[in-house]
Write a protein that holds these residues in place. Structure first.
Motif, PDB file in Angstrom:
ATOM      1  N   VAL A  70       0.839  -1.201   0.000  1.00  0.00           N
ATOM      2  CA  VAL A  70       0.000   0.000   0.000  1.00  0.00           C
ATOM      3  C   VAL A  70       0.872   1.248   0.000  1.00  0.00           C
ATOM      4  CG1 VAL A  70      -1.690   1.328   1.323  1.00  0.00           C
ATOM      5  CG2 VAL A  70      -1.951  -1.147   1.112  1.00  0.00           C
ATOM      6  N   LEU A  98      -8.477   1.001  -6.682  1.00  0.00           N
ATOM      7  CA  LEU A  98      -8.668   0.681  -5.275  1.00  0.00           C
ATOM      8  C   LEU A  98     -10.017   0.025  -5.069  1.00  0.00           C
ATOM      9  CD1 LEU A  98      -6.884   3.435  -5.423  1.00  0.00           C
ATOM     10  CD2 LEU A  98      -7.423   3.617  -3.006  1.00  0.00           C
ATOM     11  N   HIS A 157      -6.942  -4.215   2.375  1.00  0.00           N
ATOM     12  CA  HIS A 157      -6.730  -3.481   1.119  1.00  0.00           C
ATOM     13  C   HIS A 157      -6.608  -4.428  -0.065  1.00  0.00           C
ATOM     14  CE1 HIS A 157      -6.138   0.131   3.470  1.00  0.00           C
ATOM     15  NE2 HIS A 157      -5.198  -0.475   4.176  1.00  0.00           N
TER      16      HIS A 157
END
Length: 460
Positions: free
Chosen positions: A83, A129, A168
């Motif tokens: 990330v 994302l 994520h």
């Protein structure tokens, strides 16, 4: 023993991410090798075996064997990002780098510095994302990695890498400088795609589908639409977003039964009714997009009169009639196209949009029908885009025209709509003073330039 315990990048991805992530206290996934190809090499895989051993989504979900998963990605060179690395590449997902947003989540432009990753050259990238509140989730992310991680073709967007860290889920793609076909057709770019460019885009997208359908393990794209067709600096078309892709039927199977998903206006009617998915479902969606390319209209447009809101219902019958071609073609082209090529392309769209999937061509035949049209060179312009210059008007002329203009509520518009499909004609009167919507009803006969071609203004 140490090597057996060492996780491969691909195996670690699935062992750490198959559950979907996002749970409190989930550990950070840190795959050992930094590319999937490096991981596969640890298991003695070879590039030649990768093409023959592409794993399907079902294979992955049912076995997730480290060795199988690693070998399947030999030669793909997918990079594993953190990330932090992707935040740095996008300047903290800066608003100025925002490119757009889809069902999966927002997309940002970024830049990878030279030698930031072994084997990865400095280049612009697009970072997608996952939005936990969005329409798609971890399964779609996984599908994207599985399919684009193993498939390579000039008309598919290249997946550079991925990030699976705690909750994520990010995807890293090559950057497509010209954006989506949707933006060029419908969002009023200052330039207009020429006929030759539109045809090239259609052929390129069709070749992408041929590659998927004709693979040893066929893939059904399932979400073919203008927003998923991206354009490189030369307007070359590439398919993106494989989140809804499905493995096609194999052996004696004729279809795949699945939950109906996709985008309203593009899905084949038999798929909507039965959930039976075949390659011919993609062919129908291609026909919708080809009609959008020809007409410059959206598949579904709720701002239009009710009879025109669904493009296929409104225009399909016109596609086989050369006398009605002008009704189909985008007025923004201003006639700068080969009528012969346009009519043949319209016939391809007509066949693709057949209500009976057996009557639709396969995508290989579509390419054979469309590609020769690229050699029809009697277009007015061969530029990729045609600038649309603003109309300049002399001040004196403007003042005179303004002085002559009467308030709109003092006019009634008489519309004569000729050459209906039934062969007859009709007329109607619209009174703006009575609150009747001027802009929508004037095109009720299907002619987008009706006031200029078959309308009369009569003072009341």
């Amino acid at each position: 023993m140490t090597r057996k315990k060492e996780r491969s990048g691909w195996g670690s991805l699935f062992r750490g991410c198959l559950s979907g992530g996002g749970a409190a206290g989930s550990r950070k996934v840190r795959p050992g090798p930094r590319t999937a190809a490096a991981a596969a090499a640890k298991h003695g895989g070879g590039a030649s075996s990768a093409a023959a051993q592409r794993l399907s989504f079902t294979d992955v979900m049912s076995t997730a064997s480290e060795q199988e998963l690693s070998v399947s990605l030999v030669g793909s060179n997918l990079h594993v990002f953190t990330v932090g690395e992707l935040k740095a590449a996008t300047q903290g997902f800066l608003d100025g780098n925002f490119l757009g947003e889809g069902g999966f989540g927002p997309v940002y432009k970024g830049n990878v510095a030279d030698k930031a990753k072994p084997g990865l050259k400095a280049q612009p990238i697009a970072v997608k994302l996952w939005d936990p509140e969005g329409a798609q989730g971890h399964k779609e992310w996984l599908s994207e990695v599985i399919f684009l991680g193993q498939l390579r073709h000039p008309n598919l967007v290249k997946l550079i890498g991925y990030c699976c860290e705690d909750e994520h889920r990010l995807l890293v793609y090559e950057y497509m400088a010209k954006g989506s076909l949707e933006n060029h057709l419908f969002k009023k770019f200052p330039s207009m795609l020429s006929w030759s460019t539109r045809l090239n885009i259609a052929v390129g997208a069709a070749k992408g589908l041929v590659f998927l359908h004709d693979a040893e393990k066929p893939v059904i794209y399932r979400d073919f639409k203008t927003s998923n067709i991206l354009l490189d600096p030369e307007y070359k078309a590439k398919l993106s977003d494989f989140g809804l892709a499905k493995d096609g039927p194999e052996g004696d199977d004729t279809h795949v039964s699945t939950r109906v998903m996709g985008t309203h206006g593009y899905a084949a009617p038999e798929y909507i009714l039965t959930g039976h998915l075949t390659a011919k479902s993609d062919v129908y969606s291609f026909g919708v997009v080809l009609l959008e390319i020809l007409s410059g209209r959206r598949a579904v447009d709720k701002t239009r009169p009710s009879r025109e809101q669904h493009l296929v219902e409104h225009m399909r019958s016109w596609l086989k009639d050369p006398q009605k071609l002008s009704r189909v073609m985008d007025p923004a082209l201003e006639g700068q196209y080969s009528a012969t090529a346009a009519h043949k392309a319209a016939l391809v769209a007509y066949r693709c949009l057949s209500g009976n999937p057996k009557n639709r061509p396969d995508m290989c035949q579509v390419v054979k029908d469309l590609e020769p049209l690229l050699n029809v060179t009697d277009d007015v312009s061969d530029k990729s885009v045609v600038p649309i210059a603003p109309v300049k008007e002399d001040n004196a002329v403007r003042k005179e025209r303004t002085a002559r203009r009467r308030p709109v509520n003092q006019w009634t518009v008489l519309i004569v709509a000729r050459d209906h499909e039934c062969g007859g004609s009709s007329s109607s009167r619209l009174d703006p003073a009575a609150g009747e919507p001027f802009g929508q009803q004037v095109s009720a006969c299907g002619n987008t330039s009706i006031l200029q071609t078959c309308g009369l203004q009569v003072a009341t």
